[in-house]
Design a protein around this motif. Structure first.
Motif, short mmCIF file in Angstrom:
data_model
loop_
_atom_site.label_atom_id
_atom_site.label_comp_id
_atom_site.label_asym_id
_atom_site.label_seq_id
_atom_site.Cartn_x
_atom_site.Cartn_y
_atom_site.Cartn_z
N ASP A 15 0.80 -1.22 0.00
CA ASP A 15 0.00 0.00 0.00
C ASP A 15 0.84 1.28 0.00
O ASP A 15 0.30 2.37 0.13
CB ASP A 15 -0.98 0.01 1.17
CG ASP A 15 -0.29 -0.05 2.53
OD1 ASP A 15 0.95 -0.21 2.57
OD2 ASP A 15 -0.99 0.07 3.55
N VAL A 17 2.48 4.43 -1.37
CA VAL A 17 2.05 5.26 -2.49
C VAL A 17 3.27 5.75 -3.27
O VAL A 17 4.18 6.35 -2.73
CB VAL A 17 1.21 6.46 -2.00
CG1 VAL A 17 0.83 7.36 -3.16
CG2 VAL A 17 -0.03 5.96 -1.28
N GLU A 19 3.96 7.78 -6.98
CA GLU A 19 3.36 8.50 -8.10
C GLU A 19 1.83 8.54 -8.00
O GLU A 19 1.13 8.36 -8.99
CB GLU A 19 3.79 7.89 -9.43
CG GLU A 19 5.26 8.01 -9.70
CD GLU A 19 5.60 9.07 -10.73
OE1 GLU A 19 4.91 9.13 -11.75
OE2 GLU A 19 6.54 9.82 -10.48
N GLY A 20 1.31 8.69 -6.80
CA GLY A 20 -0.11 8.88 -6.60
C GLY A 20 -0.96 7.63 -6.49
O GLY A 20 -2.17 7.71 -6.31
N SER A 21 -0.35 6.45 -6.60
CA SER A 21 -1.13 5.21 -6.45
C SER A 21 -0.33 4.18 -5.67
O SER A 21 0.90 4.23 -5.64
CB SER A 21 -1.52 4.65 -7.83
OG SER A 21 -0.37 4.34 -8.58
N PRO A 22 -1.02 3.22 -5.04
CA PRO A 22 -0.30 2.17 -4.30
C PRO A 22 0.60 1.37 -5.24
O PRO A 22 0.26 1.15 -6.41
CB PRO A 22 -1.41 1.29 -3.74
CG PRO A 22 -2.64 2.12 -3.80
CD PRO A 22 -2.46 3.07 -4.94
N TRP A 24 1.21 -1.72 -5.43
CA TRP A 24 0.65 -2.97 -5.94
C TRP A 24 -0.11 -2.75 -7.24
O TRP A 24 -0.17 -3.66 -8.09
CB TRP A 24 -0.23 -3.66 -4.90
CG TRP A 24 -1.55 -2.98 -4.65
CD1 TRP A 24 -1.82 -2.06 -3.68
CD2 TRP A 24 -2.76 -3.16 -5.38
NE1 TRP A 24 -3.13 -1.66 -3.76
CE2 TRP A 24 -3.74 -2.32 -4.80
CE3 TRP A 24 -3.14 -3.94 -6.47
CZ2 TRP A 24 -5.04 -2.23 -5.26
CZ3 TRP A 24 -4.44 -3.87 -6.93
CH2 TRP A 24 -5.38 -3.02 -6.33
N VAL A 25 -0.68 -1.57 -7.43
CA VAL A 25 -1.44 -1.27 -8.66
C VAL A 25 -0.51 -1.30 -9.87
O VAL A 25 -0.87 -1.81 -10.93
CB VAL A 25 -2.15 0.09 -8.54
CG1 VAL A 25 -2.75 0.52 -9.87
CG2 VAL A 25 -3.20 0.06 -7.45
N ARG A 26 0.71 -0.79 -9.70
CA ARG A 26 1.68 -0.74 -10.81
C ARG A 26 2.17 -2.12 -11.23
O ARG A 26 2.56 -2.32 -12.36
CB ARG A 26 2.89 0.10 -10.42
CG ARG A 26 2.57 1.51 -10.04
CD ARG A 26 2.25 2.32 -11.26
NE ARG A 26 1.91 3.68 -10.88
CZ ARG A 26 1.98 4.70 -11.70
NH1 ARG A 26 2.40 4.51 -12.93
NH2 ARG A 26 1.64 5.89 -11.28
N LYS A 28 0.41 -5.21 -10.55
CA LYS A 28 -0.61 -6.23 -10.29
C LYS A 28 -0.66 -7.34 -11.35
O LYS A 28 -1.15 -8.42 -11.09
CB LYS A 28 -1.99 -5.60 -10.11
CG LYS A 28 -2.56 -4.93 -11.32
CD LYS A 28 -3.89 -4.29 -10.99
CE LYS A 28 -4.42 -3.49 -12.17
NZ LYS A 28 -5.64 -2.79 -11.82
#
Length: 131
Positions: A15, A17, A19-22, A24-26, A28
């Motif tokens: 979790d 952050v 560049e503005g996102s968690p 894990w999103v980058r 996934k």
């Protein structure tokens, strides 16, 4: 840290952050056995670092923030992880080294040597069974 010639390698929580996102999103869509490097340096906890992630065969993802190149950073982190596991095992997992209450340096030295050999032996047995 860099002024002392120590390149940081920091494990990132899923979790964290970036560049503005968690993070894990980058990563996934990472597949087991894959290592993906985010080459653009980004700000992580106020420091400019690069980010990489890898996924092991059981599907656990490891995200790292580092300076320099990806391969040496992974190797440094692997050494650190091994040292942390050994320290944890010596203290509380199975060897309970602090329970000895030894204070004489010669005895502590002998005990550490024997325990280190035992730890390496356990590790080698575990690796041979895993192979």
């Amino acid at each position: 840290m860099r002024c002392m010639n120590i390149s940081p390698v920091i494990r990132l929580r899923a979790d964290s952050v970036v560049e503005g996102s968690p993070v894990w999103v980058r990563f996934k869509k990472l597949r087991p056995g894959e290592v993906r490097v985010w080459y653009k340096p980004v700000h992580v906890y106020g420091v400019t670092l690069r980010v990489l992630a890898c996924k092991n065969l059981p599907g656990q993802t490891l995200s790292l923030a580092y300076q320099g190149h990806a391969e040496p950073a992974l190797k440094r982190y692997a050494l650190r992880w091994t040292a942390e596991n050994m320290h944890q095992a010596l203290k509380s997992r199975c060897f309970f080294l602090e329970s000895t209450h030894l204070t004489q340096p010669a005895r502590i030295s002998t005990l550490l040597a024997v325990v280190a050999l035992a730890f390496v032996w356990c590790w080698l047995v575990a690796m041979s069974e895993a192979a």
